[in-house]
Design a protein around this motif. Structure first.
Motif, PDB file in Angstrom:
ATOM      1  N   ASP A  41      -2.906  10.374  -9.472  1.00  0.00           N
ATOM      2  CA  ASP A  41      -4.176  10.214  -8.782  1.00  0.00           C
ATOM      3  C   ASP A  41      -4.044   9.132  -7.712  1.00  0.00           C
ATOM      4  OD1 ASP A  41      -6.794   9.993  -7.992  1.00  0.00           O
ATOM      5  OD2 ASP A  41      -7.553   9.328  -9.939  1.00  0.00           O
ATOM      6  N   GLU A  42      -4.227   9.511  -6.467  1.00  0.00           N
ATOM      7  CA  GLU A  42      -4.101   8.568  -5.354  1.00  0.00           C
ATOM      8  C   GLU A  42      -5.125   7.440  -5.452  1.00  0.00           C
ATOM      9  OE1 GLU A  42      -4.559   8.729  -0.526  1.00  0.00           O
ATOM     10  OE2 GLU A  42      -3.698  10.478  -1.517  1.00  0.00           O
ATOM     11  N   ARG A  43      -6.342   7.758  -5.874  1.00  0.00           N
ATOM     12  CA  ARG A  43      -7.375   6.726  -6.008  1.00  0.00           C
ATOM     13  C   ARG A  43      -7.017   5.721  -7.093  1.00  0.00           C
ATOM     14  NH1 ARG A  43     -12.234  10.228  -6.922  1.00  0.00           N
ATOM     15  NH2 ARG A  43     -10.782  11.916  -6.688  1.00  0.00           N
ATOM     16  N   GLU A  44      -6.426   6.198  -8.180  1.00  0.00           N
ATOM     17  CA  GLU A  44      -5.995   5.295  -9.249  1.00  0.00           C
ATOM     18  C   GLU A  44      -4.864   4.391  -8.754  1.00  0.00           C
ATOM     19  OE1 GLU A  44      -5.636   3.154 -12.633  1.00  0.00           O
ATOM     20  OE2 GLU A  44      -7.279   4.491 -12.071  1.00  0.00           O
ATOM     21  N   THR A  45      -3.967   4.953  -7.975  1.00  0.00           N
ATOM     22  CA  THR A  45      -2.875   4.157  -7.398  1.00  0.00           C
ATOM     23  C   THR A  45      -3.436   3.083  -6.482  1.00  0.00           C
ATOM     24  OG1 THR A  45      -1.385   6.049  -7.524  1.00  0.00           O
ATOM     25  CG2 THR A  45      -0.753   4.269  -6.047  1.00  0.00           C
ATOM     26  N   LEU A  46      -4.431   3.417  -5.692  1.00  0.00           N
ATOM     27  CA  LEU A  46      -5.066   2.444  -4.811  1.00  0.00           C
ATOM     28  C   LEU A  46      -5.711   1.318  -5.627  1.00  0.00           C
ATOM     29  CD1 LEU A  46      -5.617   1.736  -1.883  1.00  0.00           C
ATOM     30  CD2 LEU A  46      -7.652   3.172  -1.983  1.00  0.00           C
ATOM     31  N   ARG A  47      -6.350   1.660  -6.732  1.00  0.00           N
ATOM     32  CA  ARG A  47      -6.936   0.645  -7.612  1.00  0.00           C
ATOM     33  C   ARG A  47      -5.849  -0.262  -8.200  1.00  0.00           C
ATOM     34  NH1 ARG A  47     -10.764   4.773  -8.601  1.00  0.00           N
ATOM     35  NH2 ARG A  47      -9.534   5.752 -10.231  1.00  0.00           N
ATOM     36  N   GLU A  48      -4.714   0.336  -8.577  1.00  0.00           N
ATOM     37  CA  GLU A  48      -3.602  -0.458  -9.119  1.00  0.00           C
ATOM     38  C   GLU A  48      -3.041  -1.412  -8.060  1.00  0.00           C
ATOM     39  OE1 GLU A  48      -0.898   2.554 -10.427  1.00  0.00           O
ATOM     40  OE2 GLU A  48      -2.020   2.961 -12.257  1.00  0.00           O
ATOM     41  N   LEU A  49      -2.919  -0.931  -6.837  1.00  0.00           N
ATOM     42  CA  LEU A  49      -2.450  -1.788  -5.750  1.00  0.00           C
ATOM     43  C   LEU A  49      -3.405  -2.955  -5.517  1.00  0.00           C
ATOM     44  CD1 LEU A  49      -1.243   0.967  -3.265  1.00  0.00           C
ATOM     45  CD2 LEU A  49       0.199  -0.842  -4.224  1.00  0.00           C
ATOM     46  N   GLU A  50      -4.685  -2.674  -5.507  1.00  0.00           N
ATOM     47  CA  GLU A  50      -5.681  -3.729  -5.296  1.00  0.00           C
ATOM     48  C   GLU A  50      -5.694  -4.714  -6.459  1.00  0.00           C
ATOM     49  OE1 GLU A  50      -7.242  -4.729  -2.759  1.00  0.00           O
ATOM     50  OE2 GLU A  50      -6.899  -3.048  -1.427  1.00  0.00           O
ATOM     51  N   ALA A  51      -5.518  -4.218  -7.679  1.00  0.00           N
ATOM     52  CA  ALA A  51      -5.456  -5.117  -8.839  1.00  0.00           C
ATOM     53  C   ALA A  51      -4.230  -6.021  -8.740  1.00  0.00           C
ATOM     54  CB  ALA A  51      -5.426  -4.309 -10.135  1.00  0.00           C
ATOM     55  N   SER A  52      -3.106  -5.463  -8.337  1.00  0.00           N
ATOM     56  CA  SER A  52      -1.894  -6.261  -8.161  1.00  0.00           C
ATOM     57  C   SER A  52      -2.096  -7.302  -7.070  1.00  0.00           C
ATOM     58  CB  SER A  52      -0.703  -5.373  -7.794  1.00  0.00           C
ATOM     59  OG  SER A  52      -0.289  -4.617  -8.890  1.00  0.00           O
ATOM     60  N   ARG A  53      -2.765  -6.913  -6.018  1.00  0.00           N
ATOM     61  CA  ARG A  53      -3.033  -7.853  -4.925  1.00  0.00           C
ATOM     62  C   ARG A  53      -3.890  -9.012  -5.412  1.00  0.00           C
ATOM     63  NH1 ARG A  53      -6.688  -9.314  -1.099  1.00  0.00           N
ATOM     64  NH2 ARG A  53      -5.810  -9.919   0.913  1.00  0.00           N
ATOM     65  N   GLU A  72       6.050  -8.509  -8.207  1.00  0.00           N
ATOM     66  CA  GLU A  72       7.097  -7.887  -7.397  1.00  0.00           C
ATOM     67  C   GLU A  72       7.998  -7.003  -8.251  1.00  0.00           C
ATOM     68  OE1 GLU A  72      10.823  -9.043  -4.473  1.00  0.00           O
ATOM     69  OE2 GLU A  72       9.247 -10.517  -4.793  1.00  0.00           O
ATOM     70  N   GLY A  73       8.352  -7.465  -9.439  1.00  0.00           N
ATOM     71  CA  GLY A  73       9.193  -6.677 -10.340  1.00  0.00           C
ATOM     72  C   GLY A  73       8.532  -5.372 -10.764  1.00  0.00           C
ATOM     73  N   GLU A  74       7.242  -5.445 -11.001  1.00  0.00           N
ATOM     74  CA  GLU A  74       6.490  -4.243 -11.379  1.00  0.00           C
ATOM     75  C   GLU A  74       6.561  -3.188 -10.279  1.00  0.00           C
ATOM     76  OE1 GLU A  74       1.775  -3.134 -11.729  1.00  0.00           O
ATOM     77  OE2 GLU A  74       2.425  -5.080 -12.492  1.00  0.00           O
ATOM     78  N   TRP A  75       6.364  -3.618  -9.024  1.00  0.00           N
ATOM     79  CA  TRP A  75       6.390  -2.661  -7.919  1.00  0.00           C
ATOM     80  C   TRP A  75       7.812  -2.232  -7.570  1.00  0.00           C
ATOM     81  CZ3 TRP A  75       2.597   0.331  -7.078  1.00  0.00           C
ATOM     82  CH2 TRP A  75       1.330  -0.075  -7.458  1.00  0.00           C
ATOM     83  N   ARG A  76       8.788  -3.106  -7.819  1.00  0.00           N
ATOM     84  CA  ARG A  76      10.192  -2.710  -7.619  1.00  0.00           C
ATOM     85  C   ARG A  76      10.536  -1.577  -8.581  1.00  0.00           C
ATOM     86  NH1 ARG A  76      12.740  -6.867  -9.545  1.00  0.00           N
ATOM     87  NH2 ARG A  76      12.314  -8.152  -7.727  1.00  0.00           N
ATOM     88  N   ALA A  77      10.118  -1.713  -9.835  1.00  0.00           N
ATOM     89  CA  ALA A  77      10.383  -0.666 -10.832  1.00  0.00           C
ATOM     90  C   ALA A  77       9.659   0.626 -10.460  1.00  0.00           C
ATOM     91  CB  ALA A  77       9.948  -1.145 -12.218  1.00  0.00           C
ATOM     92  N   ARG A  78       8.442   0.494 -10.019  1.00  0.00           N
ATOM     93  CA  ARG A  78       7.656   1.689  -9.668  1.00  0.00           C
ATOM     94  C   ARG A  78       8.268   2.414  -8.464  1.00  0.00           C
ATOM     95  NH1 ARG A  78       1.469   2.401  -9.913  1.00  0.00           N
ATOM     96  NH2 ARG A  78       1.324   4.542  -9.239  1.00  0.00           N
ATOM     97  N   LEU A  79       8.674   1.643  -7.452  1.00  0.00           N
ATOM     98  CA  LEU A  79       9.316   2.263  -6.285  1.00  0.00           C
ATOM     99  C   LEU A  79      10.657   2.873  -6.656  1.00  0.00           C
ATOM    100  CD1 LEU A  79       8.505  -0.397  -3.541  1.00  0.00           C
ATOM    101  CD2 LEU A  79       7.585   1.929  -3.694  1.00  0.00           C
ATOM    102  N   SER A  80      11.418   2.216  -7.532  1.00  0.00           N
ATOM    103  CA  SER A  80      12.702   2.771  -7.994  1.00  0.00           C
ATOM    104  C   SER A  80      12.504   4.105  -8.683  1.00  0.00           C
ATOM    105  CB  SER A  80      13.403   1.799  -8.952  1.00  0.00           C
ATOM    106  OG  SER A  80      13.842   0.655  -8.296  1.00  0.00           O
TER     107      SER A  80
END
Length: 136
Positions: A41-53, A72-80
């Motif tokens: 869900d793109e909207r859920e991903t946007l919420r996760e990004l904002e929460a991380s921010r 940073e580690g969380e997003w590195r794992a997610r991008l990997s």
């Protein structure tokens, strides 16, 4: 190829963290959510990004380096995970990759003045007030 994708994810996560606390975040978050949200869900991903921010901004304000590294580690794992599952995403994530060899070098020449100097990539809607030059 796998090592290259992991390296890209690491540099992308570092750039993402930088973008989260910059003025570019408003434009970046929607693009990133669209790419990361392909498998969900793109909207859920946007919420996760904002929460991380929000966590990141708070951690930076408190000089909490461990939390910054964790985000940073969380997003590195997610991008990997994303890149290893679908390497075609590399092109869609190009805006997270640093530009190789990009550097800015400025020279200021001319007579010496006691005045305002502004160095910026882009300035919008700003007003600068200066005192009139005094003649001797």
């Amino acid at each position: 190829m796998e090592a290259e994708l992991v390296a890209l994810a690491a540099s992308g996560a570092s750039t993402l963290i930088t973008l989260m606390v910059s003025d570019a975040w408003a434009q970046t978050k929607t693009r990133l959510a669209a790419v990361l949200g392909r498998t969900g869900d793109e909207r859920e991903t946007l919420r996760e990004l904002e929460a991380s921010r929000a966590v990141l901004v708070s951690a930076l304000a408190e000089a909490d380096d461990a939390t910054v590294a964790a985000v940073e580690g969380e997003w590195r794992a997610r991008l990997s995970q994303l890149l290893l599952a679908d390497s075609s995403c590399v092109e869609d994530l190009h805006f997270l990759a640093p530009v190789p060899g990009y550097a800015v070098h400025n020279n200021i020449t001319g007579r010496v003045q006691a005045g305002l100097l502004i160095q910026a990539g882009r300035i919008e809607r700003s007003t600068f007030h200066t005192l009139p030059e005094q003649t001797a």
